[in-house]
Design a protein around this motif. Structure first.
Motif, PDB file in Angstrom:
ATOM      1  N   THR A  72       0.841  -1.191   0.000  1.00  0.00           N
ATOM      2  CA  THR A  72       0.000   0.000   0.000  1.00  0.00           C
ATOM      3  C   THR A  72       0.882   1.248   0.000  1.00  0.00           C
ATOM      4  O   THR A  72       2.060   1.197   0.370  1.00  0.00           O
ATOM      5  N   GLY A 141      -3.525  -0.588  -3.293  1.00  0.00           N
ATOM      6  CA  GLY A 141      -2.677   0.005  -2.267  1.00  0.00           C
ATOM      7  C   GLY A 141      -2.603   1.509  -2.349  1.00  0.00           C
ATOM      8  O   GLY A 141      -2.108   2.158  -1.426  1.00  0.00           O
ATOM      9  N   THR A 143      -3.802   5.366  -2.109  1.00  0.00           N
ATOM     10  CA  THR A 143      -4.814   6.100  -1.357  1.00  0.00           C
ATOM     11  C   THR A 143      -6.018   6.300  -2.275  1.00  0.00           C
ATOM     12  O   THR A 143      -5.905   6.189  -3.506  1.00  0.00           O
ATOM     13  N   TYR A 167      -8.830   0.967  -0.119  1.00  0.00           N
ATOM     14  CA  TYR A 167      -7.654   1.744  -0.497  1.00  0.00           C
ATOM     15  C   TYR A 167      -6.583   1.688   0.581  1.00  0.00           C
ATOM     16  O   TYR A 167      -6.868   1.393   1.746  1.00  0.00           O
ATOM     17  N   GLY A 168      -5.373   2.030   0.164  1.00  0.00           N
ATOM     18  CA  GLY A 168      -4.299   2.104   1.137  1.00  0.00           C
ATOM     19  C   GLY A 168      -4.561   3.117   2.225  1.00  0.00           C
ATOM     20  O   GLY A 168      -4.003   3.019   3.321  1.00  0.00           O
ATOM     21  N   GLU A 172      -3.200   0.090   6.141  1.00  0.00           N
ATOM     22  CA  GLU A 172      -1.861  -0.050   5.584  1.00  0.00           C
ATOM     23  C   GLU A 172      -1.572  -1.484   5.142  1.00  0.00           C
ATOM     24  O   GLU A 172      -0.722  -1.722   4.297  1.00  0.00           O
ATOM     25  N   ARG A 174      -2.344  -4.698   3.193  1.00  0.00           N
ATOM     26  CA  ARG A 174      -3.111  -5.022   1.998  1.00  0.00           C
ATOM     27  C   ARG A 174      -4.093  -6.169   2.237  1.00  0.00           C
ATOM     28  O   ARG A 174      -5.196  -6.163   1.708  1.00  0.00           O
ATOM     29  N   LEU A 177      -7.659  -5.311   3.230  1.00  0.00           N
ATOM     30  CA  LEU A 177      -8.496  -4.482   2.366  1.00  0.00           C
ATOM     31  C   LEU A 177      -9.753  -5.197   1.880  1.00  0.00           C
ATOM     32  O   LEU A 177     -10.776  -4.559   1.654  1.00  0.00           O
TER      33      LEU A 177
END
Length: 269
Positions: A72, A141, A143, A167-168, A172, A174, A177
């Motif tokens: 990310t 990853g 933002t 999103y990253g 933080e 992955r 997510l």
């Protein structure tokens, strides 16, 4: 064929009403696209943005190579800071992420010039958007700000529901997510999106491991730095050489309905 830097036509994102669902479908598939290496090639602009961000924060260029490798945005920044002996405190990280967003905004023209859409990506997104049993978004990853910049520069944004993306800037790590995207999709559409009918499409082993650790159906595409063998070895449920065969892409995605993913691993990606 889409030439390097050429804009592709935006695809309208429909509301899922009035479209035919697949026969026997229990609910919509949540399809989550990785961005860099999968939908687009950023032409090295991302690495340049990380380096410029570090320089603006510290007044000196980075001394170590920057290797995103599916991490990310915050994880990449944290690694670069630590490599240079800088304590990545919460305040420092917040400042670094804000600066990265500003830097990327300033590099959009360079992205358009040096980057390109992966061949077949617009057609694959359009084909899935035409189905009533698919909700498409991104799992990246980047933002959210940088994800929207990248996808919008190449005209891919219309059929992707940013509100349910992960999103990253959400987390933080992955591997965390996928649950983020599923929770957002459930909240927006009012229906559950369990792991099995969730599809993650990515180009790195880290993408695949992140998907498998969350129990989702992972489709690898060898459009980035990793080949078919590496993606297969990382545990992908299906692997494609690229996105140019639209029928193959759709078939791989719909494999989530035919095949149950293997038991999640404890790898975090």
């Amino acid at each position: 064929m889409i030439a390097k830097g050429e804009r592709t036509p935006s695809v309208e994102h429909g509301d899922h009403t009035g479209r035919e669902s697949a026969p026997g479908a229990a609910g919509p598939l949540l399809v989550l696209w990785d961005i860099d290496g999968t939908l687009i090639d950023n032409g090295g602009v991302s690495k340049e943005a990380y380096a410029l961000t570090f320089t603006r924060l510290t007044g000196r260029p980075p001394e170590h190579p920057i290797v995103p490798a599916g991490r990310t945005d915050p994880a990449v920044l944290r690694l670069v800071l630590r490599q240079h002996g800088i304590d990545a405190t919460p305040d420092v990280m917040a400042q670094a992420v804000e600066e990265l967003n500003r830097v990327f905004e300033s590099l959009t023209s360079r992205l358009a010039e040096r980057g390109h859409v992966q061949m077949g990506a617009p057609a694959a997104i359009a084909a899935l958007a035409g189905r009533g049993d698919v909700v498409q978004s991104v799992l990246t990853g980047n933002t959210r700000h940088n994800a929207q910049v990248k996808v919008s520069v190449f005209g891919l944004a219309g059929a992707l529901d940013y509100e349910v993306g992960a999103y990253g800037s959400d987390t933080e790590v992955r591997a965390d997510l996928v649950p983020v995207a599923r929770r957002k999709a459930t909240a927006k559409y009012g229906i559950p999106f369990p792991p099995a009918p969730t599809v993650l499409i990515g180009d790195t082993p880290r993408d695949i491991r992140a998907g498998r650790s969350s129990g989702v159906f992972a489709v690898g595409v060898a459009t980035g730095a990793y080949g078919v063998d590496a993606l297969t070895a990382s545990g992908a449920n299906a692997v494609l050489p690229d996105l140019r065969d639209t029928s193959a892409v759709v078939g791989a995605v719909l494999g989530a309905r035919r095949d149950r993913p293997g038991r999640p691993t404890d790898e975090t990606g």
